[in-house]
Design an enzyme around this catalytic site. Structure first.
Site, mmCIF file in Angstrom:
data_model
loop_
_atom_site.group_PDB
_atom_site.id
_atom_site.type_symbol
_atom_site.label_atom_id
_atom_site.label_comp_id
_atom_site.label_asym_id
_atom_site.label_seq_id
_atom_site.Cartn_x
_atom_site.Cartn_y
_atom_site.Cartn_z
ATOM 1 N N HIS A 61 0.822 -1.218 0.000
ATOM 2 C CA HIS A 61 0.000 0.000 0.000
ATOM 3 C C HIS A 61 0.857 1.271 0.000
ATOM 4 C CE1 HIS A 61 -2.893 3.050 1.113
ATOM 5 N NE2 HIS A 61 -2.337 3.190 2.297
ATOM 6 N N HIS A 86 3.868 6.927 5.326
ATOM 7 C CA HIS A 86 2.686 7.635 5.818
ATOM 8 C C HIS A 86 1.892 6.894 6.887
ATOM 9 C CE1 HIS A 86 0.262 5.341 2.839
ATOM 10 N NE2 HIS A 86 -0.740 5.586 3.664
ATOM 11 N N ASP A 87 1.940 5.559 6.887
ATOM 12 C CA ASP A 87 1.177 4.824 7.899
ATOM 13 C C ASP A 87 2.049 4.299 9.037
ATOM 14 O OD1 ASP A 87 -1.442 5.100 7.005
ATOM 15 O OD2 ASP A 87 -1.248 3.439 5.576
ATOM 16 N N GLU A 90 1.209 6.051 12.510
ATOM 17 C CA GLU A 90 -0.166 5.727 12.882
ATOM 18 C C GLU A 90 -0.307 4.264 13.304
ATOM 19 O OE1 GLU A 90 -2.937 7.462 13.100
ATOM 20 O OE2 GLU A 90 -4.614 6.088 12.772
ATOM 21 N N ASP A 91 0.355 3.364 12.581
ATOM 22 C CA ASP A 91 0.073 1.933 12.767
ATOM 23 C C ASP A 91 1.154 1.138 13.489
ATOM 24 O OD1 ASP A 91 -2.212 2.428 11.379
ATOM 25 O OD2 ASP A 91 -1.529 1.577 9.487
ATOM 26 N N ASP A 152 -3.179 8.583 -1.062
ATOM 27 C CA ASP A 152 -3.550 7.501 -0.149
ATOM 28 C C ASP A 152 -5.010 7.110 -0.389
ATOM 29 O OD1 ASP A 152 -3.496 5.776 2.073
ATOM 30 O OD2 ASP A 152 -4.057 7.383 3.459
HETATM 31 MN MN MN Z 1 -2.708 4.638 3.989
#
Ligand code: MN
Length: 728
Positions: A61, A86-87, A90-91, A152
């Site tokens: 992704h 980018h993630d 967050e993740d 995204d």
């Molecule tokens: Mn994403």
């Protein structure tokens, strides 16, 4: 690396190699390549062991998002790294500090912004307006954050098929409500178009497939036609020594679908299924603009032009930077075809939007339309407005605006959304001009400040020191700037208004012969959206509210309308007890479904349910209902997507039609004859207004299903004198 199988490694390697190939044009030094590689390795390590819903390794992704950032949005190395990462924050357990240490402050700031946007979208507690406000706030930090977020979202939309239905609807709603308009505003046309197309595909899968199939069936014939249309153009331009490419571009499913909706016509009646685009390499002999017009003029030698359909975005670029000359010409079969003329530079701005925009701006160092819009958004954001919903509505108004050009008395041009009034113009000149406006000279004629402007108007504002804004003005402005200024003014004068409010209220109550009581206020405060009496008086005193509709308010039946004649089935494996088959209004147990009052769905309509978190009742909306889209974007988990109309035949459903025509004796009798006698349909309410020989009416009626409704519309439309009938 642990967590990846040999097969994973192979796919990941392939996709990353493809990304590197695209990076050739953005990487200028060895350290650029190193940075991208490092970002990839960190993301791959951070997401290891995690898979997307489709089953593929998660890292694919961020690679895909980076690919979009590079090849479809034209951003640079730092943005590509931010896309890969980018993630991560967050993740996974990595922090923004980790990113800063490894990649520097710029990349870290972008990842931080992207993390905040993701958190805002996942936040189910805040209202949607607040969520979107947070997202728009990132605009004022670094606009690349939003552009990466759009990439995204594009990849998530491309891979939406593996998501459960309610997620599909939530994500699609957000896309239609915010991301597609933002992409448009940022000049990312190709992406905006794809987002809309994908949204349609998930909102209305059947209609999408139907149009797609019809497009495919007519493709060969169309392509031949396009060839025949453009070959004389090719000859002509080549003979004139112009260096160009020309192509026939087929319209998207979404644009065809929206035209069918707008004009209420079937696919077969849409003729302009393609547009022709000419992209030329300018020579040094004359300005690009002149070369656009030269090409236009050569085209008029071949095909007849439609003079009132020239769109000159060369002299007046759109607010998102778009430049091109659009002309409309008569095809050999007598149908009009659009031809777009652009230089290579204009084409890049059109395709890449923002990124191309900066590239050319660096060379010219000028403030353009896009900067002006951004400045407006920033200004609005710096105002202590407090009301996120208002704010969002304002920004949204400016996102999709169609534009017109208005001139000052000195001949200076300014851009406004279609529908803007002289008052908008006044506020655009200066807040004080707006606040003291009493009239306008439009093309040298004195008109009201509420007059709607037309493109090309020349406007001069007349002011008077004694004039000041009142609440009614808000109904006559279409720009964010004017709204904000009026609200600010009204708020500023409010403290003095409680006293005024009390006296207005007392007077009105005497007029109505009502004695104010606690019970009265319990009814009034919520109706006028006030928390307490002070707020009520103050709003009344500052004319934010008036009591013109107090009669209605006092007699309003506060009971919620429960759908009387409603039946649904849940498709899929939902509990049986949710199937409502009886139309028994008295039985509370079965009042689980309610028709949404905003869109009044009836059988045959595409529907989606929204579970009211407070009552548990399911409110049923049309799937494309604007209110539902807003709700879904905010609280997607409450959506109930798998409702369909029961085959069990219910009696009737409430629907509303609007009609208009020439007034004549007996028309009302004919109307009720057709509806009640011929079609045996019950009218619930009939409102007719007649003025200047025209009558307009609204009829609420009970119909069994959409088929009967449309056949009714058809029949009513045939009554002598009726000019227009449509469903509300
Ligand atoms: Mn994403």
């Amino acid at each position: 690396m642990a967590g990846y199988t040999a097969e994973d490694e192979q796919i990941i390697g392939q996709q990353f190699d493809k990304l590197l190939l695209s990076c050739n044009k953005i990487c200028k030094s060895e350290s650029d390549w190193e940075m991208i590689n490092k970002a990839f390795l960190l993301a791959k390590e951070a997401h290891k062991g995690v898979r997307r819903r489709s089953g593929e390794p998660y890292i694919l992704h961020p690679i895909a998002v980076a690919q979009i950032v590079v090849s479809e949005e034209g951003l640079g190395v730092k943005s590509t790294c931010a896309a890969l990462l980018h993630d991560v924050v967050e993740d996974t357990s990595y922090t923004v500090e980790d990113i800063e240490n490894l990649f520097g402050a710029k990349v870290a700031a972008m990842v931080d912004g992207l993390t905040k946007v993701a958190a805002a979208l996942n936040d189910d507690v805040s209202a949607q307006a607040e969520t979107f406000r947070k997202i728009l706030l990132t605009l004022s930090d670094d606009i690349r954050v939003i552009i990466i977020k759009i990439a995204d979202r594009l990849h998530n939309m491309r891979t939406l098929g593996s998501m459960p239905r309610h997620k599909q609807i939530k994500i699609t709603s957000e896309t239609m409500y915010l991301f597609a308009p933002l992409a448009y505003r940022l000049g990312l046309y190709a992406i905006k178009t794809e987002l809309e197309d994908l949204s349609l595909k998930y909102m209305y899968p059947e209609q999408y497939e139907e149009i797609e199939a019809k497009m495919a069936a007519t493709a060969t014939e169309r392509n031949e036609f396009i060839d025949r249309f453009i070959s004389p153009i090719k000859e002509k331009l080549s003979a004139a020594g112009i260096n160009f490419t020309i192509s026939g571009r087929v319209k998207t499913v979404y644009s065809i679908w929206s035209k069918m909706q707008r004009k209420q016509i079937p696919f077969e009646e849409i003729y302009d299924l393609f547009a022709v685009r000419i992209i030329f390499k300018p020579n040094d002999l004359s300005p690009e603009k002149a070369q656009c017009w030269h090409i236009y003029s050569l085209l008029t030698d071949i095909y007849a032009p439609k003079p009132d359909r020239i769109r000159d975005w060369v002299s007046f670029p759109k607010a998102n930077g778009y430049e091109a000359l659009h002309g409309t010409f008569m095809r050999p079969d007598g149908i009009w075809a659009e031809v777009q003329i652009r230089s290579e530079r204009m084409d890049e701005v059109a395709e890449r939007g923002f990124a191309a925009h900066w590239k050319y701006k660096q060379e010219h160092d000028t403030e353009d339309e896009f900067d002006k819009w951004l400045k407006d958004v920033r200004h609005a954001m710096s105002q202590p407005t407090g009301n996120a919903a208002d704010f969002l509505e304002n920004v949204k108004m400016t996102l999709y605006m169609n534009e017109m050009v208005i001139f000052t008395p000195k001949g200076e041009s300014r851009k406004f959304p279609i529908g803007a009034t002289a008052l908008d113009f006044a506020y655009d000149i200066h807040t004080n001009v707006g606040n003291t406006a009493i009239g306008a000279k439009i093309n040298h004629k004195i008109e009201s400040i509420f007059t709607k402007l037309k493109s090309g108007d020349q406007v001069q504002i007349l002011t008077a020191e004694t004039a000041h804004p009142n609440i009614e003005w808000l109904d006559h402005v279409g720009t964010m700037k004017a709204r904000q200024a009026i609200i600010t003014y009204l708020k500023r004068v409010r403290p003095n208004n409680i006293e005024r409010g009390i006296s207005i209220f007392d007077n009105r109550m005497r007029e109505f012969g009502i004695t104010p009581s606690a019970r009265l206020f319990r009814k009034l405060l919520p109706a006028y959206d006030c928390k307490n009496k002070d707020e009520f008086y103050s709003k009344l005193g500052s004319e934010i509210i008036n009591l013109n509709d107090i009669d209605q308010v006092l007699h309003q039946n506060s009971q919620n309308k429960v759908l009387k004649f409603w039946t649904f089935d849940f498709a899929g494996n939902k509990p049986k007890d949710l199937v409502v088959k009886k139309r028994d209004v008295d039985n509370l147990e079965e009042q689980k479904f309610m028709a949404a009052e905003c869109c009044n769905p009836i059988p045959g309509d595409n529907i989606t349910g929204y579970r009211d978190p407070r009552t548990g009742a399911i409110v049923v909306h049309k799937t494309d209902c604007q209110d539902l889209i807003a709700l879904a974007a905010q609280k997607g988990e409450n959506l109930v997507g798998n409702i369909k109309w029961s085959t069990y035949k219910a009696e009737s459903y409430l629907a509303e039609i609007k009609l208009r025509g020439l007034d004549r004796v007996g028309i009302l009798r004919d109307l009720s004859q057709v509806i009640t006698v011929e079609l045996d349909i019950n009218i619930r309410e009939l409102k007719i207004q007649s003025h200047d020989g025209i009558f307009e009416g609204k009829i609420s009626l009970y119909v069994p299903d959409t088929d009967s409704l449309y056949s009714l519309i058809d029949k009513v439309g045939k009554i002598k004198g009726i000019d227009k009938v449509e469903r509300v």
